[in-house]
Design an enzyme around this catalytic site. Structure first.
Site, PDB file in Angstrom:
ATOM      1  N   GLY A 157       1.028  -1.292  -0.109  1.00 54.37           N
ATOM      2  CA  GLY A 157      -0.032  -0.058   0.046  1.00 54.37           C
ATOM      3  C   GLY A 157       0.815   1.168  -0.122  1.00 54.37           C
ATOM      4  O   GLY A 157       1.940   1.241   0.567  1.00 54.37           O
ATOM      5  N   GLN A 186       2.953  10.085   0.935  1.00 50.45           N
ATOM      6  CA  GLN A 186       4.272   9.171   1.176  1.00 50.45           C
ATOM      7  C   GLN A 186       5.410   9.691  -0.014  1.00 50.45           C
ATOM      8  O   GLN A 186       6.626   9.455   0.145  1.00 50.45           O
ATOM      9  CB  GLN A 186       4.125   7.989   1.296  1.00 50.45           C
ATOM     10  N   CYS A 202       5.631  -0.117   7.339  1.00 49.77           N
ATOM     11  CA  CYS A 202       5.374   1.199   6.503  1.00 49.77           C
ATOM     12  C   CYS A 202       6.531   1.549   5.624  1.00 49.77           C
ATOM     13  O   CYS A 202       7.522   1.562   6.123  1.00 49.77           O
ATOM     14  CB  CYS A 202       4.848   2.184   7.295  1.00 49.77           C
ATOM     15  N   LEU A 203       6.413   1.884   4.269  1.00 49.85           N
ATOM     16  CA  LEU A 203       7.162   2.138   3.423  1.00 49.85           C
ATOM     17  C   LEU A 203       8.043   3.549   3.985  1.00 49.85           C
ATOM     18  O   LEU A 203       9.196   3.764   3.854  1.00 49.85           O
ATOM     19  CB  LEU A 203       6.909   2.155   1.863  1.00 49.85           C
ATOM     20  N   HIS A 244      -5.090   1.969   7.310  1.00 47.18           N
ATOM     21  CA  HIS A 244      -3.475   2.325   7.347  1.00 47.18           C
ATOM     22  C   HIS A 244      -3.324   3.504   6.335  1.00 47.18           C
ATOM     23  O   HIS A 244      -2.707   4.537   6.671  1.00 47.18           O
ATOM     24  CB  HIS A 244      -2.513   1.070   7.199  1.00 47.18           C
ATOM     25  N   GLU A 245      -3.732   3.172   5.128  1.00 48.91           N
ATOM     26  CA  GLU A 245      -3.362   4.127   4.015  1.00 48.91           C
ATOM     27  C   GLU A 245      -4.257   5.501   4.189  1.00 48.91           C
ATOM     28  O   GLU A 245      -3.936   6.578   3.985  1.00 48.91           O
ATOM     29  CB  GLU A 245      -3.668   3.491   2.836  1.00 48.91           C
ATOM     30  N   HIS A 295      -2.594   7.412   6.397  1.00 50.33           N
ATOM     31  CA  HIS A 295      -1.693   8.450   6.098  1.00 50.33           C
ATOM     32  C   HIS A 295      -2.247   9.878   5.269  1.00 50.33           C
ATOM     33  O   HIS A 295      -1.568  10.774   5.499  1.00 50.33           O
ATOM     34  CB  HIS A 295      -0.869   7.671   4.672  1.00 50.33           C
TER      35      HIS A 295
HETATM   36 NI    NI Z   1       2.225   3.248   5.429  1.00 48.68          NI
END
Ligand code: NI
Length: 172
Positions: free
Chosen positions: A46, A51, A94-95, A136-137, A140
């Site tokens: 995701g 991000q 998470c990236l 989660h997204e 963000h």
């Molecule tokens: Ni994330």
């Protein structure tokens, strides 16, 4: 297709609230294509536009397994309209927080309204990993990261270590 730079915590943009998208046009589709490529390349399941430094409510997700056909999902202006009271705890990563994983408790099911890649309104009932990923997204898009659900001690420790890595690599 371009691989975009993924911002890492702590970065002020990751903490800002993203804006609603007014139109799904070719520019937005290009962003979504690049985000998807960036996510596959990372690799991750995701990615939200903040991000990659773009404060717009856009999310890409693909939870298909490596040996399955790819199943990308594009969410423009995702809005969670319902969350189940029943929760489950999963290990999340998470990236933007590379190398750290922690257990987070979220609703096991949720309902999300969004606009798709073609600009059509959609509603999706999600459960399991997809429901976790959507929550989660969407977080963000509101400047929230999964480490915000951890104890202050644990969160501060992770941020401190990330900051140290950034300084060492000079990626601030
Ligand atoms: Ni994330």
């Amino acid at each position: 297709m371009t691989i975009l730079n993924i911002l890492k915590e702590p970065h002020p943009i990751l903490r800002k609230k993203s804006q609603l998208v007014h139109e799904v046009d070719n520019n937005l589709r290009k962003l979504m294509d690049n985000m998807l490529q960036t996510m596959y390349n990372a690799p991750g399941i995701g990615l939200a536009a903040p991000q990659v430094g773009i404060l717009q409510r856009v999310v890409v997700i693909d939870i298909s397994k490596d040996n399955e056909f790819k199943k990308p999902l594009f969410f423009v202006n995702p809005e969670i309209t319902w969350r189940s009271e029943e929760v489950e705890t999963r290990e999340e990563g998470c990236l933007s927080i590379p190398g750290y994983y922690a257990e987070v408790t979220r609703s096991i099911r949720c309902k999300v309204n969004y606009t798709d890649y073609n600009g059509s309104p959609q509603e999706l009932n999600a459960n399991g990993l997809l429901a976790t990923c959507i929550q989660h997204e969407v977080d963000h898009c509101n400047g929230v990261l999964f480490i915000d659900y951890l104890s202050k001690l644990k969160k501060d420790m992770i941020i401190k270590k990330l900051l140290k890595t950034k300084k060492e690599k000079k990626i601030l």
